[in-house]
Design a protein around this motif. Structure first.
Motif, PDB file in Angstrom:
ATOM      1  N   THR A 200       1.134  -1.184  -0.189  1.00  0.00           N
ATOM      2  CA  THR A 200      -0.040  -0.114  -0.029  1.00  0.00           C
ATOM      3  C   THR A 200       0.910   1.339   0.237  1.00  0.00           C
ATOM      4  OG1 THR A 200      -1.756  -1.126   1.213  1.00  0.00           O
ATOM      5  CG2 THR A 200      -1.626   1.256   1.466  1.00  0.00           C
ATOM      6  N   PRO A 201       0.647   2.400  -0.805  1.00  0.00           N
ATOM      7  CA  PRO A 201       1.454   3.501  -0.820  1.00  0.00           C
ATOM      8  C   PRO A 201       1.008   4.116   0.521  1.00  0.00           C
ATOM      9  CG  PRO A 201      -0.112   3.174  -2.851  1.00  0.00           C
ATOM     10  CD  PRO A 201      -0.568   2.180  -1.978  1.00  0.00           C
TER      11      PRO A 201
ATOM     12  N   GLU B 164      -1.430   6.537   1.133  1.00  0.00           N
ATOM     13  CA  GLU B 164      -2.731   5.987   1.470  1.00  0.00           C
ATOM     14  C   GLU B 164      -2.776   5.404   2.919  1.00  0.00           C
ATOM     15  OE1 GLU B 164      -5.404   2.038  -0.261  1.00  0.00           O
ATOM     16  OE2 GLU B 164      -3.892   3.121  -1.452  1.00  0.00           O
TER      17      GLU B 164
ATOM     18  N   GLU C  38       8.761  -3.130   0.016  1.00  0.00           N
ATOM     19  CA  GLU C  38       7.878  -1.806   0.312  1.00  0.00           C
ATOM     20  C   GLU C  38       8.456  -0.849  -0.222  1.00  0.00           C
ATOM     21  OE1 GLU C  38       4.939  -2.344   1.537  1.00  0.00           O
ATOM     22  OE2 GLU C  38       5.245  -4.292   2.163  1.00  0.00           O
ATOM     23  N   SER C  39       7.616   0.269  -0.490  1.00  0.00           N
ATOM     24  CA  SER C  39       8.347   1.749  -1.104  1.00  0.00           C
ATOM     25  C   SER C  39       9.151   2.423  -0.044  1.00  0.00           C
ATOM     26  CB  SER C  39       6.994   2.483  -1.284  1.00  0.00           C
ATOM     27  OG  SER C  39       6.212   2.766  -0.074  1.00  0.00           O
TER      28      SER C  39
ATOM     29  N   ASP D 149      12.255  10.054  -1.498  1.00  0.00           N
ATOM     30  CA  ASP D 149      11.392   9.118  -0.830  1.00  0.00           C
ATOM     31  C   ASP D 149      11.036   9.421   0.518  1.00  0.00           C
ATOM     32  OD1 ASP D 149      11.326   8.276  -3.472  1.00  0.00           O
ATOM     33  OD2 ASP D 149      11.936   6.243  -2.836  1.00  0.00           O
TER      34      ASP D 149
END
Length: 269
Positions: free
Chosen positions: A13-14, A17, A38-39, A48
């Motif tokens: 999930t971003p 969000e 993950e991001s 980031d």
């Protein structure tokens, strides 16, 4: 009490969000899974990291923890593990997170050898973490499942830059009551991870209050004003119900347990 949930429950999930979901469902913070899947992780670029800080600030939600995967009791040379711990600490600093989560990871090693390795590594990095405003938390997990296991290590580390993350599932699986876990972790506790499962034989995550874990006892033993973080392990159980639809009921269940514990404590005075 303050409430958080782990992004382990909504893999991929971003972050914006996740922050919005936390705000919408009444959570104060989020525990971020820091993994290359993950991001955001310790190898993520500054852009980031800045974007994550902005997203959480816009939602009015805090970043509680960088949940890393360093294994401080594992066999092998120290330096790669210490580098990983420093990298996770640097990420926590950039995100404004007060905690970094690590695992024991001692495997089948002789307990005394695993303890000595964990003590040496945590003692080496704890002063650095404290200077940066971060506390390294050893989760009650795998080779050091109980509060007694974790306290045995942290008592020897003897530095405020290192503490314990109490995962109520693992202390329960280790046969330790919440009251004893709380006693063992006095002076070491960072915060508590809550969850629920059907049984020791079926660890599929359930909504809080729908399983067998002694959550009421764990919440009653929690220090006032601390954090309760719901770790819903959907990453490992993709067939489990999706977390977003459970967030409000989960927080309300925890809040109800907190109210009941306060009422019981008041009657005991």
């Amino acid at each position: 009490m303050k409430y958080a949930f782990s992004t382990l429950g909504m893999p991929g999930t971003p972050l914006a969000e996740a922050a919005a979901l936390a705000a919408a469902h009444g959570y104060d913070g989020v525990e971020l899974r820091a993994h290359p899947e993950e991001s955001l992780h310790s190898g993520s670029p500054a852009t980031d990291r800045t974007a994550a800080v902005r997203a959480f600030a816009a939602a009015g939600v805090g970043i509680l923890t960088v949940a890393g995967y360093a294994r401080v009791a594992a066999e092998g040379p120290d330096e790669p593990v210490l580098d990983e711990l420093r990298g996770l600490t640097a990420l926590a600093v950039d995100l404004g997170a007060p905690y970094v989560r690590v695992f024991p990871g001692g495997g089948d090693r002789e307990p005394s050898a695993a303890d000595a390795t964990a003590v040496r590594r945590l003692a080496a990095v704890a002063p650095f973490a404290e200077r940066e405003g971060v506390r390294i938390l050893l989760e009650t997990h795998d080779s050091h499942r109980t509060g007694a296991d974790a306290a045995r290590v942290l008592g020897r580390v003897g530095h405020p830059g290192a503490g314990v993350l109490w995962d109520v599932l693992h202390t329960w699986l280790g046969g330790e009551s919440p009251a004893r876990s709380a006693r063992e972790l006095t002076g070491h506790l960072g915060y508590i991870q809550v969850k629920d499962v059907a049984s020791a034989a079926d660890l599929t995550p359930l909504s809080l209050g729908c399983g067998t874990l002694p959550l009421a006892e764990a919440v009653a033993a929690a220090p006032p004003g601390g954090w309760l973080c719901w770790e819903y392990e959907r990453r490992w159980y993709p067939g489990a119900q999706e977390l977003p639809g459970l967030l409000t009921s989960g927080r309300e269940h925890l809040a109800g347990l907190v109210r009941a514990a306060r009422k019981e404590a008041a009657h005991a005075e």
